[in-house]
Design an enzyme around this catalytic site. Structure first.
Site, PDB file in Angstrom:
ATOM      1  N   ASP A 185       0.872  -1.158   0.000  1.00 46.23           N
ATOM      2  CA  ASP A 185       0.000   0.000   0.000  1.00 46.23           C
ATOM      3  C   ASP A 185       0.919   1.220   0.000  1.00 46.23           C
ATOM      4  O   ASP A 185       2.134   1.132   0.151  1.00 46.23           O
ATOM      5  CB  ASP A 185      -0.951  -0.029   1.214  1.00 46.23           C
ATOM      6  CG  ASP A 185      -2.170   0.846   0.978  1.00 46.23           C
ATOM      7  OD1 ASP A 185      -3.179   0.652   1.656  1.00 46.23           O
ATOM      8  OD2 ASP A 185      -2.101   1.733   0.095  1.00 46.23           O
TER       9      ASP A 185
HETATM   10  C1  GLC Z   1      -4.428   4.297  -0.328  1.00 41.87           C
HETATM   11  C2  GLC Z   1      -5.251   3.109   0.105  1.00 41.87           C
HETATM   12  C3  GLC Z   1      -5.290   1.988  -0.887  1.00 41.87           C
HETATM   13  C4  GLC Z   1      -5.189   2.558  -2.292  1.00 41.87           C
HETATM   14  C5  GLC Z   1      -3.815   3.170  -2.433  1.00 41.87           C
HETATM   15  C6  GLC Z   1      -3.617   3.808  -3.812  1.00 41.87           C
HETATM   16  O1  GLC Z   1      -3.730   4.819   0.751  1.00 41.87           O
HETATM   17  O2  GLC Z   1      -4.970   2.542   1.373  1.00 41.87           O
HETATM   18  O3  GLC Z   1      -6.512   1.269  -0.680  1.00 41.87           O
HETATM   19  O4  GLC Z   1      -5.367   1.521  -3.259  1.00 41.87           O
HETATM   20  O5  GLC Z   1      -3.539   4.125  -1.424  1.00 41.87           O
HETATM   21  O6  GLC Z   1      -4.488   4.884  -3.958  1.00 41.87           O
END
Ligand code: GLC
Length: 754
Positions: free
Chosen positions: A295
């Site tokens: 993430d």
């Molecule tokens: C965010 C979220 C994740 C998302 C990623 C890209 O912080 O936790 O669910 O896919 O970043 O946007």
């Protein structure tokens, strides 16, 4: 398990160290010639051949993902031209994606195409209901269609990878991201995860309308202590395996191409550095062949967790644990080459990660078709078919929570109707917190006010007042009195209350899940006028609404339903659609009950109401406001004749369970019939109820259908403390009903040892 894995590391590390010298194309270790050497598939052979040409820096480039801003765009294009970036996120629009892709394909040495990822959670430009709402339809087939439309729209815009489905199980309504998941039940969550993966990825991943899916957030993110966003999670191995892992396992079995490692600390080991979950379970036990992306900067955040000493240590811990691609944190780009040269990270790990990433790019057909067709994009988004599908899904996502004296459905010939609440006239809130590119098409959004206006007869007077607004601080007295005066002038008042779309989703945890601001005060004042009140909720989580549940005649849970919110709500309010939605999360009576969910354990002193010394509160019943699986209809369904084809079940066998369901009302409808079991005695205590199956059954007025379930013994097992899934002979209770609290029809059977 873990130690066996570490031994393998040592062996492999030794085997590959010699390879890690200079910067010439660092050939991966030739697998030792084995007697039964399996021939590589054509794709694997291509991957292997490409890998053999790559320098260490080019390999690491494939493991790096950035989100380009205007200010960093040129720098990133320069890195792309040097094969130092493998993926971009938050780039959408065929033209813009092709601009970056051209740099990768035409200017880099190896011409490896970029993989474009985006959060297409419940729609790209045609926005479907938020996942928590969609799930209330209990309709995997429809869910799959919606996901495929989202994939088609996204793919046309150059996006070939979505960071969805979010499959985190959660029983924490304070947590904002409960809005994105599949609710509180792992069995239902597994069915819905499978549907979304199949919808996004389609029959063939290289189909122009398919995109790679990403099951997230691996794992345990939905159980943050105190419901606070990004907070620690702490659970037993049994809870991890019984509750949080099953939807991920289902996604892997459905062929999901990628997973995303989570932010949270899991039992003291952050999920993005957790060898046990990522290598032992995901890649080991489950044999997951896709790749894991972190993430956002969650690898670098191993430092903040106090699990890594610095960014370099974080990079080592991330790759060794099994995170193949680093989203946005730079630590892989800054430190992996050095770590390999210092022999702290075996080249074997880099090669494995790059192989998995390249395979997804090949499977997507990116090497043959790296560019989006700019001429197709507009024609494929927001089509009538897509919007009609969004309406159908929205209608089925609505849950009727209360309908005293059949106040609903309303007549379209009502002389006057007051619509109260700013949410009723909002075009942004219906899209929910992950609205992707829906915000580029607000003109297509049907609000509840516009939906009502287009449904009633031309003689009906539709009055509107925004009321006190949806703010955490209070609205004005003037706004409140205007709302009351408006309601007074109508035959019926539809009050739309709840949360704004940014009060749930990421970084939107709440310590109160009441109606924010002065909304309840306004509702009480309107109720006091004597005008019948229909409360329509717009929210991204269960809310505590005890007063409304007790005093209002009708309550409709409409969540955030996407582009067609207004048409769907109006269709239900005026009876064009008979609501069929059922809750996938429990609604607590108050905050104090949290966490509350249907699959509770019995405890040693179950609350049976006989004495003081029972597992209960002195100030509140144990029962929720509305239970998991609950939802009313405009008709009445009667259940009878529950029958099992046997009272004993062998471990290799299956029970046939039948029940008659009759529509004894005057309107057609769809009932979601639920099958629950309870394992009465086991070596690990089992919940008082556990959903094992459900069926959707459409019934005309007066019609009776026999609903049949096939219950294999394999669904009766559970995970023990050793992480093993076991079946234990013994007695089971079984219920078939309309929700998790329905005990009208119960039976029992024995699981025998052989
Ligand atoms: C965010 C979220 C994740 C998302 C990623 C890209 O912080 O936790 O669910 O896919 O970043 O946007």
């Amino acid at each position: 398990m873990r130690y066996r894995f570490m031994t393998a590391i040592i062996f492999v590390a030794v085997a590959s160290m010699a390879q890690a010298q200079g910067t010439a194309p660092a050939a991966s270790p030739k697998p030792a010639p084995s007697k039964n050497k399996k021939a590589l598939s054509p794709v694997d052979a291509k991957v292997q051949a490409l890998l053999a040409k790559m320098t260490l820096e080019e390999k690491i480039g494939q493991m790096i993902q950035y989100s380009p801003w205007k200010s960093t765009e040129d720098k990133i294009k320069g890195e792309i031209a040097k094969d130092e970036v493998g993926s971009l996120l938050n780039v959408y629009g065929a033209k813009r994606a092709n601009e970056f892709q051209k740099v990768a394909v035409e200017q880099s040495r190896l011409h490896i195409p970029l993989l474009f990822g985006l959060d297409v959670i419940h729609g790209y430009k045609t926005i479907f209901p938020i996942p928590l709402a969609e799930d209330c339809a209990w309709n995997p087939a429809l869910l799959e269609k919606c996901a495929h439309v989202a994939a088609q729209e996204a793919s046309a815009a150059g996006v070939k990878w979505t960071f969805a489905p979010m499959v985190d199980v959660s029983r924490e309504p304070r947590w904002g991201r409960i809005s994105e998941g599949s609710g509180e039940d792992p069995a239902l969550g597994s069915v819905l995860a499978t549907a979304r993966v199949k919808g996004f990825q389609g029959e063939h991943l290289d189909d122009p309308n398919s995109i790679a899916a990403c099951a997230k957030h691996f794992v345990g993110y939905g159980a943050p202590i105190a419901g606070r966003e990004y907070n620690t999670t702490d659970m037993s191995e049994v809870t991890l395996r019984e509750i949080h892992l099953p939807p991920f396992k289902a996604a892997v079995e459905a062929g999901v191409e990628t997973l995303m490692s989570a932010f949270n600390d899991l039992n003291g080991v952050p999920a993005s550095g957790n060898t046990h979950t990522l290598r032992d379970i995901l890649k080991g036990e489950w044999g997951f062949k896709g790749f894991v992306v972190s993430d956002w900067a969650s690898v670098q955040q191993l430092v903040s967790h106090g699990y890594a000493a610095d960014d370099k240590d974080a990079a080592a811990k991330g790759i060794l644990a099994g995170v193949d691609m680093d989203m946005q944190s730079h630590v892989y780009g800054d430190h992996l080459a050095e770590l390999v040269k210092e022999k702290k990270v075996p080249l074997f790990f880099i090669d494995g990660a790059v192989r998995r990433i390249l395979k997804v790019k090949y499977d997507l057909g990116l090497f043959d078709n790296p560019y989006a067709d700019e001429s197709k994009e507009d024609g494929l988004t927001l089509t009538k078919d897509n919007l009609d599908l969004a309406l159908q899904e929205a209608e089925q996502s609505i849950v009727l929570l209360k309908n005293e004296k059949n106040l609903l459905p309303l007549s379209k010939d009502v002389k006057s109707i007051a619509v109260i609440g700013s949410l009723a006239d909002s075009k942004m809130d219906p899209l929910g917190s992950w609205h992707c590119r829906g915000e580029d098409a607000l003109d297509k959004v049907s609000t509840i006010l516009s939906g009502i206006k287009s449904s009633v007869s031309k003689d009906c007077q539709v009055l509107y007042a925004p009321g006190v607004g949806v703010t955490v601080d209070s609205g004005t007295d003037k706004a409140l009195s205007q709302a009351v005066d408006t309601a007074k002038r109508a035959q019926v008042a539809v009050v739309v209350a709840g949360e704004t779309q940014d009060m749930s989703g990421e970084a939107a945890a709440r310590t109160s899940i009441d109606l924010p601001g002065r909304q309840e005060e306004m509702i009480k004042a309107i109720q006091a006028t004597g005008v019948p009140v229909v409360l329509v909720l717009m929210n991204g989580r269960p809310l505590t609404i005890p007063w409304e549940a007790e005093h209002l005649p009708a309550i409709v849970e409409s969540w955030f339903l996407g582009t067609r919110q207004g048409n769907a709500v109006a269709a239900v309010l005026f009876g064009d659609v008979n609501p069929s939605g059922k809750l996938v999360v429990t609604f607590p009576r108050n905050l104090g009950q949290i966490p509350i969910y249907y699959a509770q354990m019995n405890t040693g002193r179950p609350a049976v109401g006989k004495e003081k010394w029972e597992s209960k509160y002195i100030d509140c019943p144990n029962t929720p406001q509305f239970p998991f699986g609950f939802g009313l209809s405009y008709t009445q369904y009667d259940y009878s004749n529950l029958a099992l084809d046997s009272k004993t079940l062998k471990p290799s066998g299956a029970l046939k369970v039948t029940v008659d369901v009759k529509n004894s009302g005057s309107v057609a409808g769809t009932e979601i019939v639920q099958l629950y079991i309870r394992d009465l005695v086991a070596s690990i205590t089992q919940p008082v109820r556990k959903l094992v199956d459900f069926k959707r059954v459409e019934l005309a007025p007066g019609e009776t259908k026999t609903v049949e379930f096939d219950l294999p013994a394999s669904k009766l097992g559970f995970y023990n403390e050793q992480g093993k899934y076991v079946l234990e002979p013994g007695s089971f209770n079984l219920w078939v009903g309309r929700d998790s609290s329905d005990s009208t029809l119960q039976d029992s059977f024995q699981l025998v040892s052989k």
